[in-house]
Design a protein around this motif. Structure first.
Motif, mmCIF file in Angstrom:
data_model
loop_
_atom_site.group_PDB
_atom_site.id
_atom_site.type_symbol
_atom_site.label_atom_id
_atom_site.label_comp_id
_atom_site.label_asym_id
_atom_site.label_seq_id
_atom_site.Cartn_x
_atom_site.Cartn_y
_atom_site.Cartn_z
ATOM 1 N N GLY A 158 0.849 -1.301 0.064
ATOM 2 C CA GLY A 158 0.168 0.073 -0.130
ATOM 3 C C GLY A 158 0.697 1.332 0.092
ATOM 4 N N PHE A 159 0.070 2.410 -0.386
ATOM 5 C CA PHE A 159 0.799 3.656 -0.402
ATOM 6 C C PHE A 159 -0.083 4.519 0.598
ATOM 7 N N VAL A 160 0.508 5.590 1.389
ATOM 8 C CA VAL A 160 -0.099 6.449 2.296
ATOM 9 C C VAL A 160 0.704 7.824 1.964
ATOM 10 N N LEU A 161 -0.351 8.666 2.267
ATOM 11 C CA LEU A 161 0.255 10.263 2.128
ATOM 12 C C LEU A 161 0.647 10.891 3.525
ATOM 13 N N ILE A 162 1.516 11.860 3.327
ATOM 14 C CA ILE A 162 1.984 12.525 4.318
ATOM 15 C C ILE A 162 2.008 13.896 3.696
ATOM 16 N N ARG A 163 0.772 14.700 4.000
ATOM 17 C CA ARG A 163 0.599 16.055 3.356
ATOM 18 C C ARG A 163 0.739 17.188 4.498
ATOM 19 N N LYS A 164 0.702 18.434 3.654
ATOM 20 C CA LYS A 164 0.577 19.511 4.423
ATOM 21 C C LYS A 164 -0.688 19.676 5.511
ATOM 22 N N LYS A 165 -0.354 20.561 6.557
ATOM 23 C CA LYS A 165 -1.489 20.414 7.160
ATOM 24 C C LYS A 165 -2.750 21.123 6.494
ATOM 25 N N GLY A 166 -3.956 20.681 7.096
ATOM 26 C CA GLY A 166 -5.321 20.957 6.651
ATOM 27 C C GLY A 166 -5.872 20.356 4.983
ATOM 28 N N LYS A 167 -4.964 19.291 4.613
ATOM 29 C CA LYS A 167 -5.247 18.855 3.459
ATOM 30 C C LYS A 167 -5.903 17.298 3.576
ATOM 31 N N LEU A 168 -6.108 16.807 4.783
ATOM 32 C CA LEU A 168 -6.394 15.508 4.857
ATOM 33 C C LEU A 168 -7.615 15.523 5.678
ATOM 34 N N PRO A 169 -8.494 14.678 5.282
ATOM 35 C CA PRO A 169 -9.950 14.600 6.213
ATOM 36 C C PRO A 169 -9.729 13.596 7.339
ATOM 37 N N GLY A 170 -10.578 13.504 8.413
ATOM 38 C CA GLY A 170 -10.689 12.769 9.230
ATOM 39 C C GLY A 170 -9.499 12.883 10.526
ATOM 40 N N PRO A 171 -9.406 12.030 11.362
ATOM 41 C CA PRO A 171 -8.421 12.247 12.650
ATOM 42 C C PRO A 171 -7.032 12.271 11.995
ATOM 43 N N THR A 172 -6.212 13.012 12.237
ATOM 44 C CA THR A 172 -4.800 13.389 11.918
ATOM 45 C C THR A 172 -3.808 13.342 12.929
ATOM 46 N N GLU A 173 -2.542 13.019 12.543
ATOM 47 C CA GLU A 173 -1.543 13.369 13.598
ATOM 48 C C GLU A 173 -0.737 14.187 12.818
ATOM 49 N N SER A 174 -0.222 15.378 13.626
ATOM 50 C CA SER A 174 0.405 16.567 12.860
ATOM 51 C C SER A 174 1.953 16.597 13.838
ATOM 52 N N VAL A 175 2.838 17.106 12.991
ATOM 53 C CA VAL A 175 4.068 17.803 13.372
ATOM 54 C C VAL A 175 4.602 18.836 12.560
ATOM 55 N N SER A 176 5.090 20.125 13.569
ATOM 56 C CA SER A 176 5.644 21.084 12.823
ATOM 57 C C SER A 176 7.130 21.111 12.757
ATOM 58 N N TYR A 177 7.755 21.686 11.953
ATOM 59 C CA TYR A 177 9.151 21.891 11.769
ATOM 60 C C TYR A 177 9.427 23.120 10.977
ATOM 61 N N THR A 178 10.817 23.529 11.144
ATOM 62 C CA THR A 178 11.280 24.398 10.679
ATOM 63 C C THR A 178 11.836 24.772 9.526
ATOM 64 N N LEU A 179 11.655 25.747 8.636
ATOM 65 C CA LEU A 179 12.030 25.836 7.190
ATOM 66 C C LEU A 179 12.808 27.036 7.365
ATOM 67 N N GLU A 180 13.468 27.361 6.140
ATOM 68 C CA GLU A 180 14.400 28.576 6.114
ATOM 69 C C GLU A 180 13.495 29.784 6.230
ATOM 70 N N TYR A 181 12.289 30.085 5.707
ATOM 71 C CA TYR A 181 11.529 30.865 5.792
ATOM 72 C C TYR A 181 10.398 30.872 6.797
ATOM 73 N N GLY A 182 10.401 30.065 7.670
ATOM 74 C CA GLY A 182 9.568 30.116 8.843
ATOM 75 C C GLY A 182 9.065 28.607 9.196
ATOM 76 N N LYS A 183 8.003 28.372 9.536
ATOM 77 C CA LYS A 183 7.512 27.103 9.961
ATOM 78 C C LYS A 183 6.362 26.278 9.043
ATOM 79 N N ALA A 184 6.342 25.181 9.137
ATOM 80 C CA ALA A 184 5.483 24.546 8.468
ATOM 81 C C ALA A 184 4.879 23.130 9.180
ATOM 82 N N GLU A 185 3.776 22.523 8.744
ATOM 83 C CA GLU A 185 3.299 21.320 9.576
ATOM 84 C C GLU A 185 3.012 20.312 8.360
ATOM 85 N N LEU A 186 3.347 18.965 8.730
ATOM 86 C CA LEU A 186 2.838 17.861 8.037
ATOM 87 C C LEU A 186 1.916 17.164 8.755
ATOM 88 N N GLU A 187 1.062 16.280 8.031
ATOM 89 C CA GLU A 187 0.263 15.341 8.898
ATOM 90 C C GLU A 187 -0.070 14.243 8.117
#
Length: 270
Positions: free
Chosen positions: A172-201
């Motif tokens: 199988g294949f699963v998606l790790i997406r940017k924050k707010g792109k996946l429906p239903g219950p999600t787990e998220s994590v924030s990380y630092t970029l050169e220009y600020g912060k971002a989140e994956l879920e």
């Protein structure tokens, strides 16, 4: 040899199709009859030649992994020089890597001065180059891991390579997406970029605890996104086997942010 799977016995894998290929012998100017056998479990052709043709054939490694059954590992084929059946020719790993490397374009001073942008879009446009990339990923995984449960692709170019890799492996294949792109219950994590912060879920039911996961993306630069993806998978209590990328910019030391997990890249640039 009357079967093509290296890990099969003659009783397990019998060719269902055998036919004479006289045009091949006519093309090469050799008066003999060649036969081809179709392995039903593998679905690829294995070429069989008479003893008089040994000078024009050579056994080569093929990364065409099978996913029909777990015990089917690989099929070996023979390459014949100068034949009209060019689609059956299987290249070595070095040749496959060179095929991918030639397809990558370089744009200097993009998106800003002093940056050399490695463009992978020609790899996607060229079916042979794209297939070569998937073959190399599969070869590495099969050589190093006995069991893989799921491929996790990073938003968004990991979605280009991940499904093809998962399909080839039969998993199988699963998606790790940017924050707010996946429906239903999600787990998220924030990380630092050169220009600020971002989140994956990731969706909470995408990966089960204890599953063996391979993460894939197109590029490893500073390693921030890949490191965050690893943290997400770890939070789901799954095991990360490897992180795969098409291109690694080694001078940015992105692999350090992924440790203790390993990074396998097909192409490396400074």
């Amino acid at each position: 040899m009357d079967f093509c799977c290296r890990y099969h016995t003659a009783n397990q894998c019998k060719p269902v199709l055998r036919r004479a290929i006289r045009p091949l012998s006519l093309h090469l100017g050799i008066e003999c009859i060649h036969t081809a056998a179709l392995c039903p479990c593998a679905g690829v052709y294995s070429m069989h030649f008479c003893r008089g043709c040994t000078k024009m054939v050579a056994p080569v490694y093929t990364p065409r992994w099978m996913s029909v059954r777990d015990d089917v590992r690989r099929c070996h084929m023979f390459v014949f020089t100068g034949s009209p059946f060019t689609d059956w020719i299987v290249m070595s790993e070095q040749q496959l890597e060179e095929r991918v490397r030639r397809a990558v374009r370089v744009f200097p001073d993009f998106p800003s001065p002093g940056i050399y942008f490695r463009d992978i879009t020609p790899v996607l446009k060229d079916p042979a180059a794209f297939s070569a990339a998937i073959d190399l990923f599969v070869s590495h995984l099969r050589a190093n891991f006995q069991k893989i449960d799921v491929i996790a692709g990073l938003d968004s170019r990991g979605f280009l390579f991940g499904p093809a890799l998962a399909q080839r492996l039969g998993i199988g294949f699963v998606l790790i997406r940017k924050k707010g792109k996946l429906p239903g219950p999600t787990e998220s994590v924030s990380y630092t970029l050169e220009y600020g912060k971002a989140e994956l879920e990731i969706q909470c039911d995408a990966v089960e605890p204890g599953q063996k996961v391979v993460i894939i993306d197109d590029l490893l630069a500073t390693g921030g996104t890949m490191g965050a993806a690893c943290e997400l998978i770890n939070r789901r209590k799954a095991d990360i086997l490897a992180c795969l990328v098409l291109i690694e910019l080694t001078s940015l030391h992105g692999a350090d942010k992924v440790k203790p997990h390993t990074v396998h890249s097909l192409l490396q640039y400074d």
